[in-house]
Each structure stands twice: as structure tokens, then as C-alpha cells.
Design an enzyme around this catalytic site. Structure first.
Site, mmCIF file in Angstrom:
data_model
loop_
_atom_site.group_PDB
_atom_site.id
_atom_site.type_symbol
_atom_site.label_atom_id
_atom_site.label_comp_id
_atom_site.label_asym_id
_atom_site.label_seq_id
_atom_site.Cartn_x
_atom_site.Cartn_y
_atom_site.Cartn_z
ATOM 1 N N SER A 30 -56.756 -17.680 4.210
ATOM 2 C CA SER A 30 -57.815 -17.042 3.426
ATOM 3 C C SER A 30 -57.942 -15.572 3.824
ATOM 4 O O SER A 30 -57.484 -15.162 4.897
ATOM 5 C CB SER A 30 -59.133 -17.781 3.723
ATOM 6 N N ASP A 77 -55.505 -24.780 15.659
ATOM 7 C CA ASP A 77 -56.799 -24.200 16.022
ATOM 8 C C ASP A 77 -56.540 -23.215 17.159
ATOM 9 O O ASP A 77 -56.056 -23.613 18.234
ATOM 10 C CB ASP A 77 -57.739 -25.329 16.476
ATOM 11 N N TYR A 176 -70.664 -12.557 17.645
ATOM 12 C CA TYR A 176 -69.611 -11.868 16.881
ATOM 13 C C TYR A 176 -69.364 -10.480 17.455
ATOM 14 O O TYR A 176 -68.222 -10.104 17.745
ATOM 15 C CB TYR A 176 -70.013 -11.795 15.410
ATOM 16 N N THR A 211 -64.331 -11.638 1.594
ATOM 17 C CA THR A 211 -63.544 -12.807 2.019
ATOM 18 C C THR A 211 -64.505 -13.997 2.091
ATOM 19 O O THR A 211 -65.651 -13.906 1.657
ATOM 20 C CB THR A 211 -62.897 -12.581 3.404
#
Ligand SMILES: NC(=O)c1ccc[n+]([C@@H]2O[C@H](COP(=O)([O-])OP(=O)(O)OC[C@H]3O[C@@H](n4cnc5c(N)ncnc54)[C@H](O)[C@@H]3O)[C@@H](O)[C@H]2O)c1
Length: 275
Positions: A30, A77, A176, A211
């Protein structure tokens, strides 16, 4: 007058040539990872697309294979060291080996402190840990395994950080910003360690692109508007607009660039947009 071979080397098809190179892109099902895999594959690289989303991977690979591109998929992963080691070992065993790796996979930590659920008091320990596992430890796993298997004399490792890793950003969550800053430090040290082996290590710091990341976050609509307003170009980026920078960093054109953090943000770092 320049020698013919010098002139040749200056031509775009030589400067940006990745044909025949082996590449791995994590999070390639993606968004920015898919755009990166696409530009490498369309320019002749052998690309292993890796992701946790098997359906997304299959769709992406089928489209590229139909165009005649050399692509493979791997469900992995990045938080799982063994899975990433196996991914890179397989990529290194394919044809002429591994030359290019993009540590792109990443997840949102939810909204920033502009929303009540993004404030310091509300940071959820479990989510904090998962974001660290994917966005920071996952990058370590990817960079380490890629470097281990890059034994061909040509190496390009690119880590996708974020503008949120190089300046404060009230719109994105604490985990983040912390992880995206952490990978910048990792990139700089790895660039120093790996330079003698001919492996260049750089980071891309994207601004806001359209996205799937953060789609489930509360207040997403407002955040997207704020991101657009923060950019001098007054809009979000399209993932296809990352392709040029990704190809540059993967190709011979970037031969004197390492340890760098390159923003691609529609001018979001230039200052406050007056509009
Ligand atoms: N979109 C933006 O505005 C933006 C801005 C700055 C940085 N980034 C960074 O760009 C990178 C790509 O994000 P995107 O915006 O394309 O998001 P996206 O959600 O569209 O794509 C991310 C892909 O990574 C995969 N993924 C998630 N966790 C994974 C894991 N543990 N292992 C392997 N694959 C995993 C997902 O399944 C998905 O296919 C991320 O590192 C993100 O933090 C994005």
C-alpha cells in the site's frame, strides 16, 4: 569536450539505472511502499514486495507482473526478527543478490495532542510498544538483515522516517514522533558503519501523503485538512510523487549521498503557510 563514456554516464538512463538490481521493499502492499516497489520494478529491478497484508501484496504483485516486471511477494512482519532475516536471505539468493532495501513499513500511533486521546496522559502503553516494535525495532531488523546480505559491492538502504521525526508535530501521536526521530539516528550511525562496505544509508522524511495510514484515527478529516494547509503547495502528496526520490536514492545517481535525511513535503518545512 567530455569523453564519450563520461557523456554516457551523465545520461539519465545510466544515472538512474536499477535494472537487474535486487530490491526489497517492506510495507509494499500500500501507499508509499507500493509506489517505491512500482518505480523500482518498472525500471527493471527484481523486487521482493513484503507486507503483513497478504491480499494487498497479491494485488500489487499481480498488477506489476502483468506489466512484465520481475516481482516476488513475502508475507513478513518487520517486528519479527526471524521473519525479516528470512526475507533478506531469500532476496539475496535470488539471481545476482540483494542491492537495494527500503525499510518502509510503519504504523500510526493515533492522533497527536491536538485531540484529547493524543495527549501525554492518554498514551496507551500497549499501542506505544507496538509502534516501537514496528516503526523502530522493525527498521533495525530490516537495516541489519539487509546490510548482512548486501555483499555485492553495491548497497542502498533507505529508511522512511517522517517530517514528524525531524520537528515537533501536534497532529501525530507520541510514539510515532519518537520512532521517526529514532530511525534518523539509526540511519546516521549505520551510514558511518556501512560506508566502507559501499553501502549507502539514507532516510526520507515525507510530509503528508494520501495513503491508508491513520485512516482509522478519530478526527482524520480535520487532520488531513491541517496537513494540507501546512504545506506551501497547499495539498497532500500523491504516493507517485515519491517515485523520483526513491529511484534517486536506489540508483547510482546518489553515489555521494549517505547519512542524509531528505524531506519531501510540498514545502511544509519552509515555515507557516499564509493561506
Ligand atoms: N502517508 C504519509 O503521510 C506518511 C508521512 C510520513 C511518513 N510516512 C511513512 O511512510 C511509510 C509507509 O506508510 P504509508 O503512508 O504508505 O501507509 P500505508 O498504511 O498506506 O502502508 C503501510 C504498509 O505497511 C504495512 N505494514 C504495517 N505494519 C507492518 C509490519 N509490521 N510489517 C510489514 N508490513 C507492515 C501495511 O500493511 C501497509 O501495506 C510508513 O513508515 C509511514 O510512517 C507516511
Amino acid at each position: 569536450m567530455a569523453e564519450p563514456d563520461t557523456r554516457e554516464a551523465s545520461l539519465a538512463q545510466h544515472l538512474f539505472r536499477v535494472e537487474g538490481r535486487g530490491a526489497v521493499v517492506t510495507g509494499a502492499g500500500s501507499g508509499l511502499g507500493l509506489a517505491t516497489a512500482r518505480v523500482l520494478a518498472r525500471n527493471g529491478a527484481r523486487v521482493t514486495l513484503a507486507d503483513v497484508d497478504e491480499a494487498g501484496l497479491q494485488r500489487a504483485a499481480a498488477d506489476l507482473a502483468e506489466e512484465g516486471c520481475a516481482v516476488r511477494t513475502a508475507v513478513a512482519d518487520v517486528a519479527d526478527r526471524g521473519a525479516v532475516d528470512a526475507l533478506m536471505a531469500d532476496a539475496a539468493a535470488w539471481d545476482s543478490g540483494l542491492h537495494i532495501a527500503f525499510a518502509n513499513a510503519g504504523i500510526s500511533a493515533g492522533p497527536g495532542f491536538v485531540a484529547p486521546e493524543g495527549r501525554l496522559d492518554a498514551v496507551d502503553d500497549e499501542r506505544w510498544q507496538r509502534v516501537l516494535d514496528v516503526n523502530l525495532t522493525g527498521v533495525l531488523h530490516t537495516v541489519r538483515a539487509a546490510a548482512h546480505h548486501m555483499v555485492t559491492g553495491y548497497g542502498r538502504i533507505v529508511v522512511i522516517s517522517s517530517l514528524a521525526g525531524i520537528r515537533a508535530d501536534p497532529l501525530v501521536g507520541y510514539a510515532y514522533t519518537a520512532t521517526k526521530a529514532g530511525v534518523v539516528a539509526l540511519v546516521r550511525n549505520a551510514a558511518l558503519e556501512l560506508a566502507p562496505r559501499g553501502i549507502l544509508v539514507n532516510a526520507i522524511a515525507p510530509g503528508a501523503f494520501v495513503t491508508n495510514i491513520g485512516k482509522a484515527n478519530p478526527g482524520r478529516g480535520r487532520v488531513v485538512e491541517e496537513f494540507a494547509r501546512a504545506a506551501a503547495l497547499n495539498r497532500l502528496g500523491d504516493p507517485a510523487e515519491l517515485e523520483g526520490l526513491a529511484l534517486f536514492l536506489a540508483s547510482p545517481a546518489s553515489s555521494y549521498v549517505t547519512g542524509a535525511v531528505l524531506p519531501i513535503d510540498g514545502g511544509a518545512t519552509t515555515g507557516r503557510n499564509p493561506v
